[in-house]
Design an enzyme around this catalytic site. Structure first.
Site, PDB file in Angstrom:
ATOM      1  N   TYR A 151       0.844  -1.197   0.000  1.00 40.70           N
ATOM      2  CA  TYR A 151       0.000   0.000   0.000  1.00 40.70           C
ATOM      3  C   TYR A 151       0.877   1.244   0.000  1.00 40.70           C
ATOM      4  CZ  TYR A 151      -4.252  -2.563   1.400  1.00 40.70           C
ATOM      5  OH  TYR A 151      -5.334  -3.408   1.448  1.00 40.70           O
ATOM      6  N   TYR A 190      -1.304  -9.611   0.828  1.00 39.38           N
ATOM      7  CA  TYR A 190      -0.753  -8.579   1.718  1.00 39.38           C
ATOM      8  C   TYR A 190      -0.421  -9.169   3.087  1.00 39.38           C
ATOM      9  CZ  TYR A 190      -0.627  -4.328   4.507  1.00 39.38           C
ATOM     10  OH  TYR A 190      -0.239  -3.334   5.354  1.00 39.38           O
ATOM     11  N   ARG A 200      -3.161 -11.551   3.839  1.00 33.90           N
ATOM     12  CA  ARG A 200      -4.517 -11.348   3.371  1.00 33.90           C
ATOM     13  C   ARG A 200      -4.641 -11.805   1.920  1.00 33.90           C
ATOM     14  NH1 ARG A 200      -8.449  -7.998   4.137  1.00 33.90           N
ATOM     15  NH2 ARG A 200      -9.367 -10.065   4.085  1.00 33.90           N
ATOM     16  N   HIS A 203      -7.148  -8.430  -2.444  1.00 36.38           N
ATOM     17  CA  HIS A 203      -8.478  -7.831  -2.302  1.00 36.38           C
ATOM     18  C   HIS A 203      -8.460  -6.361  -2.686  1.00 36.38           C
ATOM     19  CE1 HIS A 203      -6.371  -6.949   1.448  1.00 36.38           C
ATOM     20  NE2 HIS A 203      -7.190  -5.914   1.603  1.00 36.38           N
ATOM     21  N   HIS A 205     -10.533  -2.853  -1.598  1.00 37.71           N
ATOM     22  CA  HIS A 205     -11.492  -2.231  -0.678  1.00 37.71           C
ATOM     23  C   HIS A 205     -12.469  -1.382  -1.486  1.00 37.71           C
ATOM     24  CE1 HIS A 205      -9.142  -3.122   3.034  1.00 37.71           C
ATOM     25  NE2 HIS A 205      -8.141  -3.113   2.182  1.00 37.71           N
TER      26      HIS A 205
HETATM   27  O1  LIG Z   1      -8.131  -4.831   9.555  1.00 40.69           O
HETATM   28  C1  LIG Z   1      -6.937  -4.842   9.283  1.00 40.69           C
HETATM   29  O2  LIG Z   1      -6.086  -4.788  10.158  1.00 40.69           O
HETATM   30  C2  LIG Z   1      -6.529  -4.930   7.861  1.00 40.69           C
HETATM   31  C3  LIG Z   1      -5.213  -4.851   7.504  1.00 40.69           C
HETATM   32  C4  LIG Z   1      -4.835  -4.909   6.180  1.00 40.69           C
HETATM   33  C5  LIG Z   1      -5.788  -5.088   5.210  1.00 40.69           C
HETATM   34  O3  LIG Z   1      -5.480  -5.179   3.911  1.00 40.69           O
HETATM   35  C6  LIG Z   1      -7.112  -5.183   5.588  1.00 40.69           C
HETATM   36  O4  LIG Z   1      -8.017  -5.358   4.623  1.00 40.69           O
HETATM   37  C7  LIG Z   1      -7.481  -5.097   6.903  1.00 40.69           C
END
Ligand SMILES: O=C(O)c1ccc(O)c(O)c1
Length: 282
Positions: A151, A190, A200, A203, A205
């Site tokens: 990110y 991620y 993760r 995805h 958001h």
């Molecule tokens: O809720 C979290 O901590 C969190 C962290 C990284 C992500 O990419 C996410 O979608 C959520």
């Protein structure tokens, strides 16, 4: 006034993983499976078993324990709120903001020296209400990691390369049929500090503005067949398989552009019994 997409996902990963009890992948999977089974039996917060929305305090998703709401939502008079809440019009959202692969526009995309690295994709879908009626003129905002799973955020910990040609932020308005369309790069998995070796699934958001600020929902879109689903506490916090499936885009060859990009379709239901999973308010 226009709204700004949230880019704070990395900031939310602040929970250290040092006190995690499980250490191997098998132990973590077993822990997630056990708690998921308990969650499926329980009726937390008055939710029926198999509810489409997850528990707001789900132990395997460790930071949910720290940041879930502990008080009842504050009730407001919708009409009063609408007088001061952000709103936007067609002139505030430029069509180029829906293309995350091109040059700077209105402070969103910031390609400086060419195209971003990664697999080009288009993501399109329809936003409907609980009765299947299209929600037109809907502000849809997205934010995501780059192809390396990184990110653009000041607190980002993942030592993968930044892409100078990719900020991972975009937005658009739905058309008269409730359809939205983005061109972007497929995000990478991620790593986050939830537990040892936590990754993760790839995805994107999504923020869905609704017809008014008080209706805003935040959710996530996944990609089909991701091997990380079984290991992801955020995905596993949803006990209803249909609700999980509703978060996964469909590969759509008709939307694949020859010699250019892969096509995915993801439709979103905002209200009613088929309502999309949404992130708890923080
Ligand atoms: O809720 C979290 O901590 C969190 C962290 C990284 C992500 O990419 C996410 O979608 C959520």
């Amino acid at each position: 006034m226009s709204t700004t997409p949230r880019t704070d996902a990395a900031e939310e990963t602040a929970v250290p993983s040092s006190d995690a009890t499980a250490t191997t992948q098998e132990e973590i999977s077993a822990e997630i499976a056990e708690i998921a089974a308990q969650a499926a039996q329980a009726t937390p917060d008055g939710q029926p078993s198999g509810a489409r929305q997850p528990r707001i305090d789900y132990p395997p998703y460790r930071s949910s324990i720290l940041r879930h709401p502990t008080k009842d939502p504050r009730h407001v008079d919708p009409e009063t709120i609408e007088r001061v809440a952000p709103c936007f019009g067609h002139r505030d959202v430029h069509p180029l903001e829906a293309d995350l692969t091109i040059g700077a526009h209105a402070g969103t995309n910031s390609a400086v020296s060419g195209e971003p690295i990664g697999e080009r994709i288009t993501v399109t879908g329809r936003i409907v209400d609980g009765d299947g009626r299209p929600v037109a003129g809907q502000l849809v905002e997205i934010w995501q990691a780059n192809a390396a799973g990184r990110y653009v955020h000041k607190n980002e910990q993942h030592p993968a390369p930044l892409d100078p040609n990719f900020t991972g932020v975009g937005r658009c308005l739905t058309d008269a049929n409730g359809d939205y369309r983005f061109r972007t790069i497929k995000p990478g998995p991620y790593p986050w500090g939830n537990h040892r070796n936590a990754w993760r699934p790839a995805h994107i958001h999504f923020s869905l503005f609704g017809n008014a600020f008080t209706q805003r929902l935040v959710t996530q879109m996944y990609f089909p067949g991701d091997p990380l689903f079984a290991l992801d506490p955020i995905y596993q916090a949803i006990t209803d398989q249909k609700a999980r499936d509703a978060l996964v885009a469909t590969y759509d060859h008709d939307r694949t552009v020859p010699d250019f990009s892969m096509g995915y379709r993801w439709d979103i239901v905002l209200t009613g019994s088929g309502r999309i999973w949404t992130e708890p308010e923080k």
